[in-house]
Design a protein around this motif. Sequence first.
Motif, PDB file in Angstrom:
ATOM      1  N   PHE A   1       0.837  -1.202   0.000  1.00 20.90           N
ATOM      2  CA  PHE A   1       0.000   0.000   0.000  1.00 20.90           C
ATOM      3  C   PHE A   1       0.874   1.256   0.000  1.00 20.90           C
ATOM      4  O   PHE A   1       0.580   2.240  -0.680  1.00 20.90           O
ATOM      5  N   ARG A   2       1.955   1.206   0.772  1.00 22.09           N
ATOM      6  CA  ARG A   2       2.853   2.356   0.845  1.00 22.09           C
ATOM      7  C   ARG A   2       3.524   2.615  -0.511  1.00 22.09           C
ATOM      8  O   ARG A   2       3.689   3.763  -0.935  1.00 22.09           O
ATOM      9  N   GLU A   3       3.863   1.543  -1.178  1.00 21.45           N
ATOM     10  CA  GLU A   3       4.492   1.664  -2.498  1.00 21.45           C
ATOM     11  C   GLU A   3       3.561   2.355  -3.488  1.00 21.45           C
ATOM     12  O   GLU A   3       3.983   3.205  -4.283  1.00 21.45           O
ATOM     13  N   ILE A   4       2.281   2.002  -3.434  1.00 13.21           N
ATOM     14  CA  ILE A   4       1.305   2.640  -4.322  1.00 13.21           C
ATOM     15  C   ILE A   4       1.140   4.114  -3.952  1.00 13.21           C
ATOM     16  O   ILE A   4       1.073   4.988  -4.819  1.00 13.21           O
ATOM     17  N   SER A   5       1.078   4.392  -2.664  1.00  7.37           N
ATOM     18  CA  SER A   5       0.881   5.768  -2.205  1.00  7.37           C
ATOM     19  C   SER A   5       2.022   6.681  -2.634  1.00  7.37           C
ATOM     20  O   SER A   5       1.811   7.859  -2.954  1.00  7.37           O
ATOM     21  N   GLU A   6       3.222   6.126  -2.632  1.00  3.57           N
ATOM     22  CA  GLU A   6       4.400   6.945  -2.939  1.00  3.57           C
ATOM     23  C   GLU A   6       4.734   7.000  -4.427  1.00  3.57           C
ATOM     24  O   GLU A   6       5.694   7.679  -4.814  1.00  3.57           O
TER      25      GLU A   6
ATOM     26  N   GLU B   1       4.409   8.559  -7.580  1.00  2.00           N
ATOM     27  CA  GLU B   1       3.917   9.845  -8.087  1.00  2.00           C
ATOM     28  C   GLU B   1       3.470   9.774  -9.544  1.00  2.00           C
ATOM     29  O   GLU B   1       2.844  10.728 -10.045  1.00  2.00           O
ATOM     30  N   LYS B   2       3.770   8.682 -10.218  1.00  2.00           N
ATOM     31  CA  LYS B   2       3.365   8.544 -11.613  1.00  2.00           C
ATOM     32  C   LYS B   2       1.880   8.185 -11.745  1.00  2.00           C
ATOM     33  O   LYS B   2       1.313   8.269 -12.829  1.00  2.00           O
ATOM     34  N   LEU B   3       1.278   7.766 -10.652  1.00  2.00           N
ATOM     35  CA  LEU B   3      -0.125   7.344 -10.688  1.00  2.00           C
ATOM     36  C   LEU B   3      -1.048   8.535 -10.475  1.00  2.00           C
ATOM     37  O   LEU B   3      -0.765   9.421  -9.668  1.00  2.00           O
ATOM     38  N   THR B   4      -2.169   8.527 -11.195  1.00  2.00           N
ATOM     39  CA  THR B   4      -3.209   9.520 -10.939  1.00  2.00           C
ATOM     40  C   THR B   4      -3.979   9.084  -9.695  1.00  2.00           C
ATOM     41  O   THR B   4      -3.862   7.938  -9.241  1.00  2.00           O
ATOM     42  N   ASP B   5      -4.785   9.958  -9.164  1.00  2.00           N
ATOM     43  CA  ASP B   5      -5.585   9.607  -7.984  1.00  2.00           C
ATOM     44  C   ASP B   5      -6.510   8.438  -8.282  1.00  2.00           C
ATOM     45  O   ASP B   5      -6.696   7.556  -7.436  1.00  2.00           O
ATOM     46  N   GLN B   6      -7.094   8.422  -9.475  1.00  2.00           N
ATOM     47  CA  GLN B   6      -8.002   7.335  -9.840  1.00  2.00           C
ATOM     48  C   GLN B   6      -7.247   6.016  -9.963  1.00  2.00           C
ATOM     49  O   GLN B   6      -7.723   4.975  -9.489  1.00  2.00           O
ATOM     50  N   GLU B   7      -6.076   6.041 -10.593  1.00  2.00           N
ATOM     51  CA  GLU B   7      -5.272   4.821 -10.735  1.00  2.00           C
ATOM     52  C   GLU B   7      -4.833   4.305  -9.357  1.00  2.00           C
ATOM     53  O   GLU B   7      -4.846   3.088  -9.098  1.00  2.00           O
ATOM     54  N   ARG B   8      -4.461   5.244  -8.523  1.00  2.00           N
ATOM     55  CA  ARG B   8      -4.037   4.857  -7.167  1.00  2.00           C
ATOM     56  C   ARG B   8      -5.197   4.196  -6.412  1.00  2.00           C
ATOM     57  O   ARG B   8      -5.022   3.169  -5.737  1.00  2.00           O
ATOM     58  N   GLN B   9      -6.389   4.770  -6.550  1.00  2.00           N
ATOM     59  CA  GLN B   9      -7.561   4.214  -5.868  1.00  2.00           C
ATOM     60  C   GLN B   9      -7.898   2.822  -6.393  1.00  2.00           C
ATOM     61  O   GLN B   9      -8.240   1.910  -5.622  1.00  2.00           O
ATOM     62  N   GLU B  10      -7.785   2.628  -7.685  1.00  2.00           N
ATOM     63  CA  GLU B  10      -8.065   1.320  -8.290  1.00  2.00           C
ATOM     64  C   GLU B  10      -7.074   0.270  -7.790  1.00  2.00           C
ATOM     65  O   GLU B  10      -7.446  -0.874  -7.508  1.00  2.00           O
TER      66      GLU B  10
END
Length: 305
Positions: A251-256, A258-267
């Motif tokens: 989860f921390r890896e996804i949060s950090e 920065e290449k992901l958009t908010d929607q991609e991160r949420q998915e």
Amino acid sequence: MEVKPLKRYKAPAYPEKHIALMNPNILKSLPQRWKGNAKIGIALSSLVMMMLSGCTEDTGGLDRPAAVSGGDDAATVKQSNTKPQVRYEVAPIFKHGDGRGSFGCVSVAPPAFLSEAEAFEVISEETKREGIVLSEGGLTLDKVEIPVTSLIYNPDGEKNAAQGSKRGELELDGYDAGKKIAYEFISTEDIAAWKDENQGVWSSVDSYDAVGTAERLKDGLKDRNDGNTVAVFYDPMGFDEENSKKYMAKFREISENEKLTDQERQEKWTELNRQQEEELKEARKSLLREQVKDFLDWMKAQGII
């Protein structure tokens, strides 16, 4: 000399072969005068070896002897034509899994509680291996002492205090009417349904004590099983520290990232959450299987199956 069949003859004063085969301990009660006879000793030793090697024969439907008494002159054998009475009772709690967990604002891991349907699938699959075919419901017991539960969160991690009980009807979760075997699975749904409505405390965290509730229900079912064998299983729950650390890192890896958009991160969070819950549930199911296997072994030891 003409050979004629005997119309009547006296029963021998020693155990017949089929009786000795069913109860080898008879051979320990030899008349005193036999013990010094080498020929008899050899014959009896051979009979014992034959029984230990598994050589048995059809005993014509005779049941095991009820009692054996021996004396200096003869061994007297009493037989019973009735099968031993099986005592159907409430089984002990077979502990596999911590059986305690919570859900709310402080929960890090997703809820991995087993539903009634998931538990039935696991339990019925295991019992079917022993010829026990369970149907959902089918047996309602009256005047059962049903535990009154509490969902109050205890930050010290201790089990919730017992809240007493209330007497009422209880429809068990699974039943084999032919074999008179039933079970109740303590789920979060049960704990929530049996909670004390007058506890007067609201909390943002629900705490579940499945194993404690199972113990109390087992005691409440005593003498209320109506001639059935009843098992009480519980949701293993518990906190898996290794699983939690592994997924927190993901989860921390996804949060950090920065290449992901908010929607991609949420998915990605949603998918990761699903994977963690699935992994935890499989672990819980394995622990529940162990509870059921212990119950089946217990019934074998009791002569129920």
